[in-house]
Design an enzyme around this catalytic site. Structure first.
Site, PDB file in Angstrom:
ATOM      1  N   CYS A   1     -57.382  70.567  21.420  1.00 31.33           N
ATOM      2  CA  CYS A   1     -57.191  69.292  22.107  1.00 31.33           C
ATOM      3  C   CYS A   1     -58.345  68.378  21.700  1.00 31.33           C
ATOM      4  CB  CYS A   1     -57.163  69.538  23.617  1.00 31.33           C
ATOM      5  SG  CYS A   1     -56.788  68.093  24.594  1.00 31.33           S
TER       6      CYS A   1
ATOM      7  N   CYS B   1     -68.747  62.830   9.919  1.00 30.90           N
ATOM      8  CA  CYS B   1     -69.268  63.300   8.630  1.00 30.90           C
ATOM      9  C   CYS B   1     -68.218  63.444   7.530  1.00 30.90           C
ATOM     10  CB  CYS B   1     -69.999  64.632   8.807  1.00 30.90           C
ATOM     11  SG  CYS B   1     -68.914  66.048   9.104  1.00 30.90           S
TER      12      CYS B   1
ATOM     13  N   CYS C   1     -67.488  70.146  15.080  1.00 30.09           N
ATOM     14  CA  CYS C   1     -67.360  70.088  13.627  1.00 30.09           C
ATOM     15  C   CYS C   1     -68.246  71.153  12.997  1.00 30.09           C
ATOM     16  CB  CYS C   1     -67.763  68.701  13.124  1.00 30.09           C
ATOM     17  SG  CYS C   1     -67.792  68.571  11.317  1.00 30.09           S
TER      18      CYS C   1
ATOM     19  N   CYS D   1     -71.219  69.051  10.891  1.00 32.68           N
ATOM     20  CA  CYS D   1     -72.257  68.230  11.540  1.00 32.68           C
ATOM     21  C   CYS D   1     -72.517  68.625  12.994  1.00 32.68           C
ATOM     22  CB  CYS D   1     -71.912  66.755  11.459  1.00 32.68           C
ATOM     23  SG  CYS D   1     -70.550  66.225  12.528  1.00 32.68           S
TER      24      CYS D   1
ATOM     25  N   CYS E   1     -63.436  64.792  10.263  1.00 30.01           N
ATOM     26  CA  CYS E   1     -64.438  64.450  11.268  1.00 30.01           C
ATOM     27  C   CYS E   1     -64.852  62.999  11.053  1.00 30.01           C
ATOM     28  CB  CYS E   1     -65.642  65.381  11.130  1.00 30.01           C
ATOM     29  SG  CYS E   1     -67.022  64.947  12.215  1.00 30.01           S
TER      30      CYS E   1
END
Length: 183
Positions: free
Chosen positions: A170, A101, A147, A150, A98
């Site tokens: 996607c 984070c 995510c 986060c 991510c």
């Protein structure tokens, strides 16, 4: 697979037209220099590839620590234009994290070429790395991928991927960081 790609283009054509007419913000250029990426991580005290502690920051806090393009996609669910992101057409081996984070999201072995213009994966790293919610924001039913650490917007999940899962995660390239495997 060409039929699925054609269907993907037909399915999202109204969205592209909608965005092109200025009715929805979109990230115009998802290419970030490595210097910009490194400096944003240095300013982000929550960025970690090992800490899985759930984050609960305010929008104002996220805005202070994320580069604007990452903020717009991760926190405001904007979408980068197809075929413009830095990871949509790569096959380098490594791990995707991510961008907000540092949470581990995907291994490159789960990446496949979907020809839809965004990086696509058939499987997430682990069951907690990505969470989902219904998204009816553009007049169609979709599943938003967030995510697991986060809550940042990553992209969407579709049921038109390859075996063994039949799933297509996607993702927006700008919502991802990539670290290649050591040689």
């Amino acid at each position: 697979m060409k039929t699925k790609s054609f269907f993907c283009i037909l399915l999202f054509l109204p969205l592209f037209i909608f965005q092109a007419c200025g009715q929805n913000k979109e990230v115009k250029n998802s290419e970030m220099t490595s210097a910009a990426t490194n400096s944003s991580k240095a300013k982000n005290p929550y960025y970690s590839h090992t800490d899985t502690t759930k984050l609960n920051l305010t929008d104002a806090e996220w805005k202070k620590i994320l580069p604007e393009d990452v903020y717009l996609v991760s926190r405001k669910a904007d979408t980068e234009r197809p075929f413009t992101g830095k990871y949509w057409n790569t096959d380098v081996k490594g791990t995707y994290y991510c961008a907000a984070c540092g949470n581990t999201l995907f291994r490159s072995g789960a990446k496949f070429s979907s020809s839809c213009g965004w990086p696509s994966f058939f499987e997430q790293e682990n069951k907690k790395s990505i969470v989902f919610k219904d998204d009816n924001s553009i007049g169609m039913e979709r599943i938003e991928a967030l995510c697991g650490r986060c809550g940042g917007h990553l992209g969407h999940l579709f049921d038109d991927g390859p075996a063994p899962t039949g799933k297509r995660y996607c993702m927006n390239s700008i919502a991802l960081d990539f670290v290649p495997d050591a040689k």
